[in-house]
Write an enzyme that holds these catalytic residues in place. Structure first.
Site, PDB file in Angstrom:
ATOM      1  N   MET A 108     -31.083 -21.496 -29.012  1.00 26.74           N
ATOM      2  CA  MET A 108     -31.387 -22.917 -29.135  1.00 26.74           C
ATOM      3  C   MET A 108     -32.862 -23.253 -28.927  1.00 26.74           C
ATOM      4  O   MET A 108     -33.202 -24.367 -28.525  1.00 26.74           O
ATOM      5  CB  MET A 108     -30.492 -23.724 -28.186  1.00 26.74           C
ATOM      6  CG  MET A 108     -29.008 -23.556 -28.490  1.00 26.74           C
ATOM      7  SD  MET A 108     -28.563 -23.743 -30.250  1.00 26.74           S
ATOM      8  CE  MET A 108     -28.303 -25.507 -30.316  1.00 26.74           C
ATOM      9  N   ARG A 109     -33.747 -22.308 -29.227  1.00 30.91           N
ATOM     10  CA  ARG A 109     -35.183 -22.613 -29.212  1.00 30.91           C
ATOM     11  C   ARG A 109     -35.760 -22.316 -30.592  1.00 30.91           C
ATOM     12  O   ARG A 109     -35.198 -21.524 -31.333  1.00 30.91           O
ATOM     13  CB  ARG A 109     -35.926 -21.759 -28.188  1.00 30.91           C
ATOM     14  CG  ARG A 109     -35.467 -22.004 -26.809  1.00 30.91           C
ATOM     15  CD  ARG A 109     -36.298 -21.316 -25.768  1.00 30.91           C
ATOM     16  NE  ARG A 109     -35.665 -21.567 -24.505  1.00 30.91           N
ATOM     17  CZ  ARG A 109     -35.777 -22.711 -23.841  1.00 30.91           C
ATOM     18  NH1 ARG A 109     -36.566 -23.662 -24.285  1.00 30.91           N
ATOM     19  NH2 ARG A 109     -35.126 -22.897 -22.717  1.00 30.91           N
ATOM     20  N   HIS A 127     -26.684 -22.340 -39.036  1.00 30.93           N
ATOM     21  CA  HIS A 127     -26.860 -23.752 -38.678  1.00 30.93           C
ATOM     22  C   HIS A 127     -25.595 -24.500 -39.093  1.00 30.93           C
ATOM     23  O   HIS A 127     -25.091 -24.298 -40.202  1.00 30.93           O
ATOM     24  CB  HIS A 127     -28.094 -24.311 -39.399  1.00 30.93           C
ATOM     25  CG  HIS A 127     -28.374 -25.725 -39.025  1.00 30.93           C
ATOM     26  ND1 HIS A 127     -28.897 -26.066 -37.789  1.00 30.93           N
ATOM     27  CD2 HIS A 127     -28.180 -26.885 -39.694  1.00 30.93           C
ATOM     28  CE1 HIS A 127     -29.017 -27.387 -37.721  1.00 30.93           C
ATOM     29  NE2 HIS A 127     -28.582 -27.908 -38.866  1.00 30.93           N
ATOM     30  N   ASP A 159     -37.915 -18.873 -41.490  1.00 32.11           N
ATOM     31  CA  ASP A 159     -39.346 -18.900 -41.788  1.00 32.11           C
ATOM     32  C   ASP A 159     -40.052 -19.742 -40.725  1.00 32.11           C
ATOM     33  O   ASP A 159     -39.455 -20.070 -39.694  1.00 32.11           O
ATOM     34  CB  ASP A 159     -39.608 -19.377 -43.236  1.00 32.11           C
ATOM     35  CG  ASP A 159     -39.227 -20.825 -43.447  1.00 32.11           C
ATOM     36  OD1 ASP A 159     -38.904 -21.517 -42.455  1.00 32.11           O
ATOM     37  OD2 ASP A 159     -39.254 -21.274 -44.610  1.00 32.11           O
TER      38      ASP A 159
HETATM   39  C1  GAR Z   1     -23.025 -22.885 -33.548  1.00 30.27           C
HETATM   40  O1  GAR Z   1     -22.305 -23.976 -34.059  1.00 30.27           O
HETATM   41  C2  GAR Z   1     -24.312 -22.699 -34.317  1.00 30.27           C
HETATM   42  O2  GAR Z   1     -24.196 -23.003 -35.674  1.00 30.27           O
HETATM   43  C3  GAR Z   1     -25.211 -23.698 -33.623  1.00 30.27           C
HETATM   44  O3  GAR Z   1     -24.891 -23.593 -32.263  1.00 30.27           O
HETATM   45  C4  GAR Z   1     -23.540 -23.177 -32.140  1.00 30.27           C
HETATM   46  C5  GAR Z   1     -23.532 -21.945 -31.293  1.00 30.27           C
HETATM   47  O4  GAR Z   1     -22.218 -21.597 -30.982  1.00 30.27           O
HETATM   48  N1  GAR Z   1     -26.594 -23.390 -33.852  1.00 30.27           N
HETATM   49  C6  GAR Z   1     -27.506 -24.334 -34.001  1.00 30.27           C
HETATM   50  O5  GAR Z   1     -27.265 -25.513 -33.937  1.00 30.27           O
HETATM   51  C7  GAR Z   1     -28.901 -23.792 -34.257  1.00 30.27           C
HETATM   52  N2  GAR Z   1     -29.715 -24.844 -34.793  1.00 30.27           N
HETATM   53  P1  GAR Z   1     -21.890 -20.166 -30.384  1.00 30.27           P
HETATM   54  O6  GAR Z   1     -22.840 -19.971 -29.189  1.00 30.27           O
HETATM   55  O7  GAR Z   1     -20.469 -20.265 -29.938  1.00 30.27           O
HETATM   56  O8  GAR Z   1     -22.113 -19.168 -31.455  1.00 30.27           O
END
Ligand code: GAR
Length: 218
Positions: A108-109, A127, A159
């Site tokens: 999440m960074r 995403h 990217d």
């Molecule tokens: C997932 O829904 C992923 O798509 C999202 O965080 C969640 C992680 O779930 N990622 C983002 O929003 C990145 N911008 P997880 O830890 O259970 O895989």
């Protein structure tokens, strides 16, 4: 091809069919990480998860790694006095693993440019939206708020811009009249767990070719 120790005999690496070295970065619950671990243990991905790197000590993704005997490195963001110092430590940890592929699984960074450039074409992200719609945080909430009828997930190469790299796979789901953020997130997550391992599998079989903004599946 089986490995052989006989002198003069070609080994896996020489034949170009060595398993890809996969490093996963995760910050939270790690359900996408688990989906990839499951596909690896079933043998459907020609790769090995050589390390989980997490920026969040104690996150559940770390438990998943330990259970699957995947080595873990924690690069705790809060232990650094600047983003640049954190990124240097993260880059060092990543380079140490010599990855063929870096998988962002709920990391999440935003990765710094030095890292993105060091692994150009080798970092994937998932995403929970149909990019280029709804980049950034709370994509599912954005989708509900906008009133779209179709949502989904996107696997893409990373990217230098946020959620903007060449798209590998997308999967859509309906947005139903009574959906809230949680219901929609759950429906999207179900597709994420199918899409992400498949994209990793394609990469590990050298079947993804980036041509400008387009990713061709060979
Ligand atoms: C997932 O829904 C992923 O798509 C999202 O965080 C969640 C992680 O779930 N990622 C983002 O929003 C990145 N911008 P997880 O830890 O259970 O895989």
């Amino acid at each position: 091809m089986k490995r052989s120790n006989a002198p003069g005999t070609l080994q896996d690496e020489d034949q170009g069919d060595a398993k890809k070295r996969i490093v996963v970065l995760a910050s939270g619950r790690g359900s996408n990480f688990q989906a990839i671990l499951d596909a690896l243990s079933e043998g459907s991905i020609h790769g090995t998860c050589v390390r989980l790197i997490s920026d969040v000590p104690g996150c559940y993704a770390i438990e998943r790694a330990k259970y699957s005997r995947v080595p873990v490195t924690v690069v705790d963001y809060r232990a650094f006095s600047s983003k640049s110092d954190y990124e240097k430590a993260l880059l060092f940890a990543m380079k140490e693993c010599c990855p063929d592929l870096v998988v962002l699984a709920g990391y999440m960074r935003i990765l710094g440019n030095d890292i993105v450039r060091s692994f150009h074409g080798k970092i994937m992200n998932i995403h929970p939206a149909l990019l280029p719609s709804f980049p950034g945080l709370h994509a599912q909430r954005q989708a509900i708020g906008y009133g779209v009828k179709v949502a989904g997930c996107t696997v893409h190469f990373v990217d230098e811009m946020m959620d903007s790299g060449p798209i590998i796979l997308q999967k859509c789901v309906p947005v139903l009249p009574d959906d809230d953020e949680d219901l929609l997130s759950e429906r999207i997550l179900h597709e994420e767990h199918r899409c992400y391992p498949y994209a990793v599998k394609l990469f590990c079989e050298d079947r993804l070719k980036i041509e400008g903004r387009t990713v061709r599946v060979l």
